[in-house]
Design an enzyme around this catalytic site. Structure first.
Site, PDB file in Angstrom:
ATOM      1  N   GLU A 125       1.999  -6.897   3.018  1.00 58.21           N
ATOM      2  CA  GLU A 125       0.596  -7.038   3.424  1.00 58.21           C
ATOM      3  C   GLU A 125       0.349  -8.530   3.568  1.00 58.21           C
ATOM      4  O   GLU A 125       1.106  -9.348   3.036  1.00 58.21           O
ATOM      5  CB  GLU A 125      -0.328  -6.455   2.344  1.00 58.21           C
ATOM      6  CG  GLU A 125      -0.309  -4.950   2.336  1.00 58.21           C
ATOM      7  CD  GLU A 125      -1.124  -4.324   1.193  1.00 58.21           C
ATOM      8  OE1 GLU A 125      -2.199  -4.848   0.852  1.00 58.21           O
ATOM      9  OE2 GLU A 125      -0.660  -3.315   0.656  1.00 58.21           O
ATOM     10  N   SER A 172      -4.450  -5.468  -1.119  1.00 60.08           N
ATOM     11  CA  SER A 172      -5.653  -4.653  -1.240  1.00 60.08           C
ATOM     12  C   SER A 172      -6.234  -4.596  -2.637  1.00 60.08           C
ATOM     13  O   SER A 172      -7.436  -4.481  -2.791  1.00 60.08           O
ATOM     14  CB  SER A 172      -5.362  -3.240  -0.747  1.00 60.08           C
ATOM     15  OG  SER A 172      -4.342  -2.649  -1.522  1.00 60.08           O
ATOM     16  N   HIS A 215       0.816  -1.214   0.000  1.00 60.03           N
ATOM     17  CA  HIS A 215       0.000   0.000   0.000  1.00 60.03           C
ATOM     18  C   HIS A 215       0.858   1.277   0.000  1.00 60.03           C
ATOM     19  O   HIS A 215       1.970   1.292   0.547  1.00 60.03           O
ATOM     20  CB  HIS A 215      -0.870  -0.036   1.262  1.00 60.03           C
ATOM     21  CG  HIS A 215      -1.955   0.979   1.322  1.00 60.03           C
ATOM     22  ND1 HIS A 215      -1.798   2.191   1.930  1.00 60.03           N
ATOM     23  CD2 HIS A 215      -3.215   0.962   0.846  1.00 60.03           C
ATOM     24  CE1 HIS A 215      -2.931   2.879   1.846  1.00 60.03           C
ATOM     25  NE2 HIS A 215      -3.811   2.150   1.186  1.00 60.03           N
ATOM     26  N   HIS A 242      -6.570  -5.993   5.129  1.00 61.41           N
ATOM     27  CA  HIS A 242      -7.679  -6.685   4.452  1.00 61.41           C
ATOM     28  C   HIS A 242      -7.883  -8.103   4.970  1.00 61.41           C
ATOM     29  O   HIS A 242      -8.520  -8.922   4.310  1.00 61.41           O
ATOM     30  CB  HIS A 242      -7.450  -6.675   2.941  1.00 61.41           C
ATOM     31  CG  HIS A 242      -7.455  -5.289   2.402  1.00 61.41           C
ATOM     32  ND1 HIS A 242      -8.604  -4.619   2.056  1.00 61.41           N
ATOM     33  CD2 HIS A 242      -6.445  -4.406   2.229  1.00 61.41           C
ATOM     34  CE1 HIS A 242      -8.309  -3.402   1.671  1.00 61.41           C
ATOM     35  NE2 HIS A 242      -6.991  -3.236   1.765  1.00 61.41           N
TER      36      HIS A 242
END
Ligand SMILES: *Cc1c(COP(=O)(O)O)cnc(C)c1O
Length: 398
Positions: A185, A189, A134, A217
């Site tokens: 992550e 996303s 991100h 997420h």
């Protein structure tokens, strides 16, 4: 037009010509599958409110109760006089939920990443990130001044190469040995796929690096206790820094770090986005506390089951591989920015809202429709989406 406005208008025109202009759409309704956008009803397949909690009565009640008890605003930063009881209560609940010693909340997930990474690393340190992390992690990387290496998306062999390079930098260091931090992550996303956390954890241990995992997420959706993907893969205890947000599946607002007591005490002293910012509104903490309770209740389990049910209906109707990782995010890659925008427009004309995701959110030429489902979508609504998708007229040959 002033010279200032003229200059900006020229820049905007260049953005428009690339098919990259972004505009706000005013939403006149709460976050539910049926949105009123600019006065028009649209079926919403764009929300990160995966469990349908943002407009849940229990969260609204908790937010109102927090406002009644602690007021509308916190009045100051946490370190001055804004450290209201409800933030401490939320942090205790988060640490228990994630199974860590302690937790710290920030006003947004963005502020969480920026504050944490810049607190941990300086310009002599090394940061290694997945290609698709991100923007808040990329911005944190720049702000920290650390030496940055990017490994190919979910590519463990490439990560190992970067770690080998980092080890050689460490051995060259004459004064202090640089620290090495890996950030990924867990569920991505814009792609909805999953990081190979077991392999990443093994590498982090082999090289003695630190590891931060952003579960924005995944929090609330995976694992027996719904802690996230790290729990589901059995590697929670081997991650140094657990990051997540309160504004997605948890339906509230804010970000958090969970980890050891020392990590949290250190961040209170060094995370500038935490220190130099007014504490969030009590209502946000109240809503997040309500959400934590709800996702750990039987209703939480039912909502997760409903979400996965919809996801598998959608994916089998679209003919996507059955072994694809189960997530609330299903991207349909279109390619050209302008084609993705046109596809999203066609869907809106049919009353369906699926956003076109473009550069700089994703790489150029990989523009996509990003479909997100929530526990609140009905099978009928899903059918309407599928019909609208089947009627899309996309340019052929790209
Ligand atoms: C949304 C998101 C963030 C930022 O969280 P906010 O609370 O919206 O600022 C951080 N990381 C990832 C992966 C996200 O998707």
């Amino acid at each position: 037009m002033s010279a200032f406005d003229l200059e900006l208008a020229t820049r905007l025109q260049a953005i428009r010509e690339q098919g990259l202009l972004r505009e706000l759409r005013r939403v006149d309704s709460p976050q539910t599958p049926q949105l009123i956008v600019n006065g028009r009803a649209l079926l919403n397949f764009s929300s990160n409110d995966y469990l349908g909690l943002a407009n849940h009565p229990a969260l609204k009640t908790a937010a109102i109760a927090a406002t009644e008890k602690f007021g509308a605003g916190a009045g100051a930063s946490r370190l001055i006089c804004g450290s209201l009881e409800i933030f401490h209560e939320l942090e205790t609940a988060l640490a228990t939920f994630k199974g860590t010693e302690a937790a710290l909340t920030f006003s947004t997930g963005y502020a969480t990443a920026v504050g944490t990474i810049t607190a941990l690393l300086g310009k002599d340190d090394i940061l290694i990130i997945d290609k698709l992390v991100h923007a808040c992690i990329v911005d944190a990387a720049k702000l920290s001044g650390a030496k940055l290496r990017v490994f190919a998306h979910n590519d463990v062999a490439d990560l190992e190469e970067k770690l080998q390079w980092a080890a050689s930098e460490q051995s060259k260091a004459t004064t202090e040995k640089p620290q090495v931090l890996i950030v990924t992550e867990s569920v991505f996303s814009m792609d909805g796929d999953a990081a190979p956390l077991r392999e990443i954890v093994a590498l982090k241990e082999k090289f003695g690096a630190w590891l931060m995992v952003d579960e924005a997420h995944a929090t609330g959706l995976y694992g027996e206790r719904r802690r996230g993907l790290a729990e589901a893969l059995g590697v929670s205890d081997r991650i140094d820094i657990h990051m997540g947000t309160l504004g997605k599946a948890l339906g509230a607002s804010g970000g958090y770090i969970c980890g050891s007591r020392v990590l949290i005490d250190f961040l209170v002293n060094r995370a500038r986005s935490f220190i130099f910012s007014t504490a969030p509104v009590p209502a946000a903490a109240g809503a997040a506390l309500g959400a934590l309770q709800l996702i750990q209740s039987p209703e939480g389990g039912e909502r997760i089951a409903a979400l996965w049910q919809r996801v598998s209906s959608l994916r089998s109707a679209l003919g996507l591989e059955a072994n694809r990782f189960q997530s609330a995010i299903t991207p349909l890659i279109i390619g050209a920015e302008s084609d993705a925008v046109r596809a999203a427009e066609q869907l809106r004309e049919r009353g369906v809202f699926v956003p076109a995701i473009r550069y700089p959110t994703v790489a150029r030429g990989t523009a996509r429709l990003r479909i997100t489902l929530t526990a609140e979508h009905t099978e009928t609504e899903l059918k309407l989406l599928l019909t609208a998708l089947s009627e899309l007229k996309l340019p052929t040959g790209n």
